[in-house]
Write a protein that holds these residues in place. Structure first.
Motif: not given
Length: 93
Positions: A2-7
């Motif tokens: 997901k875009d809002n999850m930290p990478n």
């Protein structure tokens, strides 16, 4: 992902992953012990000479350095053990 999850990989690459800054022991006695240490140091400073206090601070700094090295080694060992565990789990799946 997901875009809002930290990478985590990007954070690691860019030096943004500071695990040591996010450690907050949940043990009930942790804050109490730290207050006692602070109180002890303050009382020692009042009751002893500047040279004696400086010597105690030097000892405390050395203990802190030793503890930091131990925690780093424990983290590395735990990380390696976790990695080996994941390999074992995936290989036997």
């Amino acid at each position: 992902m997901k875009d809002n999850m930290p990478n985590l990989i990007e954070d690691l690459f860019y030096g943004n992953l500071r695990l040591d800054e996010s450690i907050h022991p949940e043990h009930a006695e942790y804050q109490k012990i730290n207050r006692r240490i602070s109180d002890f140091m303050q009382n020692y400073k009042i009751q002893h000479s500047e040279n004696e206090y400086d010597a105690l601070e030097g000892l405390v700094d050395l203990i802190g350095q030793s503890t930091s090295m131990y925690v780093e080694a424990a983290f590395e060992q735990g990380f390696r053990t976790g990695g080996r565990l994941m390999i074992e789990v995936l290989c036997r799946a």
